[in-house]
Design a protein around this motif. Structure first.
Motif, mmCIF file in Angstrom:
data_model
loop_
_atom_site.group_PDB
_atom_site.id
_atom_site.type_symbol
_atom_site.label_atom_id
_atom_site.label_comp_id
_atom_site.label_asym_id
_atom_site.label_seq_id
_atom_site.Cartn_x
_atom_site.Cartn_y
_atom_site.Cartn_z
ATOM 1 N N HIS A 180 2.209 -5.900 -0.688
ATOM 2 C CA HIS A 180 2.175 -4.488 -1.090
ATOM 3 C C HIS A 180 2.498 -4.362 -2.563
ATOM 4 O O HIS A 180 3.016 -5.295 -3.178
ATOM 5 C CB HIS A 180 3.137 -3.638 -0.243
ATOM 6 N N ASN A 213 -5.205 -6.549 2.409
ATOM 7 C CA ASN A 213 -4.628 -5.938 3.620
ATOM 8 C C ASN A 213 -5.737 -5.488 4.571
ATOM 9 O O ASN A 213 -5.655 -5.704 5.783
ATOM 10 C CB ASN A 213 -3.744 -4.740 3.244
ATOM 11 N N ARG A 270 -0.127 -5.673 6.774
ATOM 12 C CA ARG A 270 0.361 -5.402 5.417
ATOM 13 C C ARG A 270 1.363 -6.478 5.000
ATOM 14 O O ARG A 270 2.555 -6.249 4.963
ATOM 15 C CB ARG A 270 0.966 -4.013 5.323
ATOM 16 N N PRO A 274 5.164 1.351 -0.803
ATOM 17 C CA PRO A 274 4.178 1.669 0.242
ATOM 18 C C PRO A 274 4.770 2.576 1.312
ATOM 19 O O PRO A 274 5.984 2.573 1.552
ATOM 20 C CB PRO A 274 3.833 0.304 0.825
ATOM 21 N N SER A 276 -1.176 0.109 -1.762
ATOM 22 C CA SER A 276 -1.520 -1.005 -0.857
ATOM 23 C C SER A 276 -2.588 -0.621 0.169
ATOM 24 O O SER A 276 -2.923 -1.435 1.027
ATOM 25 C CB SER A 276 -0.272 -1.465 -0.112
ATOM 26 N N VAL A 294 -4.663 -6.056 -3.641
ATOM 27 C CA VAL A 294 -3.746 -6.114 -2.495
ATOM 28 C C VAL A 294 -4.286 -5.277 -1.329
ATOM 29 O O VAL A 294 -4.288 -5.711 -0.173
ATOM 30 C CB VAL A 294 -2.336 -5.613 -2.934
#
Ligand SMILES: C[S@@+](CC[C@H](N)C(=O)[O-])C[C@H]1O[C@@H](n2cnc3c(N)ncnc32)[C@H](O)[C@@H]1O
Length: 364
Positions: free
Chosen positions: A160, A259, A157, A164, A192, A255
């Motif tokens: 974000h 991730n 991650r 998150p 995220s 995003v």
């Protein structure tokens, strides 16, 4: 170590990994050999940090504390001339001056770890070894941080949006909601993508600690053979997951996808830009898991909660659900029948994980 309120989830997970833990506020205590310590770092999704207890003794003066700290086996954890960072917590004890205790202990540890071993070559590591001294009723307990970076930082991650959820808290919610990889899962306010990505790594049997370096890797006593052995243990069986994640914000979906790509699970989650007002069921049944926006951090908290509750009574009526919400938001008031599954603290906010059955029915 874990957020207070999640101790049972932690002890259940540790037991499944082979430990025999005893819950304590904010964590659990257990005995571990090297393999178990390494295995927990490789596989625990719920723990935030693991510390190894180095010693315990009575201490009422700085001199006595310094002498007792010095006698502990520091050559296992600290290289000569390596920096040491001592944190101190003191309750109901004569040694109350935390700064003075920390300085005394740091000095004692440096002194004890001063003698180079034949295997020590070149410069000492520059990362400080983290040491915690807890003093209660004049008894000191000394432990060393085995983890380094907090365990929720899986590494995927890097981007974000909004607020998150920590990866280990998402994992604890999945555990407490009793999600198993065979069940479809939907996060309709995915931000995220934490819930869906964590679920995908569980389903695909990707250990959260694979590819990471922990503090214990730098200890003089690091056992490379044991780490290799633990890495070679057979993984859980992978399951083809049915995971769905959506958000009304296109940036969130970009995003979340990035991730998921970094976590190596992009193909396992179907991401979609979708507003809750237009929610659809991607499968007849499954688990909806979500932490809808709440006040202070993202605007429109009730709007999202209301839309979610409508969706759970409408298109998602065949799904059971688990919702994480601050204590002051009560899903009952939104027409949902539910039970609290757990209460814990998420970054300073007291939150409740509520669970409900299909069509808002109370779970069995
Ligand atoms: C608290 S964040 C979720 C965080 C997420 N669990 C994570 O770990 O990143 C809430 C998300 O809800 C989304 N959201 C708010 N209202 C929505 C709506 N009406 N429909 C879909 N998504 C919505 C926001 O865009 C935001 O990304």
């Amino acid at each position: 170590m874990v957020a207070p309120g999640l101790e049972t989830a932690l002890t259940d997970e540790l037991s499944a990994l082979g430990a025999r833990p005893r819950a304590q506020t904010g964590g659990a205590v257990f005995e571990a050999d090297t393999d178990l310590l390494y295995r927990i770092h490789l596989h625990s999704r719920i723990a935030a940090r693991v510390r190894v207890r180095v010693g315990e003794f009575a201490a009422t003066t700085l001199e006595a504390l310094g002498a007792a700290v010095r006698r502990l086996p520091w050559d296992r954890f600290v290289h000569p001339r390596q920096p040491v960072k001592v944190e101190v917590a003191s309750h109901r004890s004569r040694l109350r001056h935390r700064e003075a205790v920390a300085r005394k202990a740091e000095h004692a540890i440096r002194d004890a770890a001063r003698v180079p071993r034949r295997t020590d070559a070149g410069r000492p590591p520059t990362d400080a070894v983290g040491v915690l001294i807890r003093i209660e009723d004049d008894r000191a307990e000394v432990s060393v941080d085995a983890s380094g970076d907090l365990l929720h930082r899986r590494g995927w991650r890097r981007e974000h949006v909004g607020a998150p959820l920590r990866e280990n808290l998402a994992a604890a919610c999945l555990w407490l909601a009793e999600w198993s990889p065979g069940e479809a899962l939907l996060d309709p306010v995915c931000g995220s993508g934490t819930f869906a990505i964590e679920a995908a790594t569980i389903a695909l049997a990707r250990p959260p600690g694979a590819g990471r370096t922990f503090a214990f890797h730098g200890w003089p006593s690091f056992d490379a053979d044991a780490w290799t052995r633990v890495l070679a243990e057979p993984p859980e069986e992978a399951v083809t997951p049915r995971l769905f994640a959506s958000d009304r914000d296109p940036k969130a979906i970009t995003v979340a996808r990035a991730n998921a790509r970094r976590a190596g699970v992009e193909q396992a989650v179907r991401f979609e830009v979708r507003d809750l007002a237009a929610a659809v069921a991607p499968a007849p049944t499954g688990l909806v898991i979500a932490n809808p926006p709440w006040g202070g951090r993202i605007k429109g908290e009730l709007e999202a909660m209301e839309l979610l509750s409508r969706a759970l009574r409408g298109p998602l009526a065949g799904w059971r659900w688990a919702l994480l919400a601050p204590r002051h938001i009560v899903p009952h008031r939104l027409g949902l029948t539910c039970e609290p599954i757990a209460r814990f603290n998420d970054g300073g906010v007291d939150v409740v994980l509520h669970g409900g059955g299909p069509s808002g029915a109370t779970p069995p």
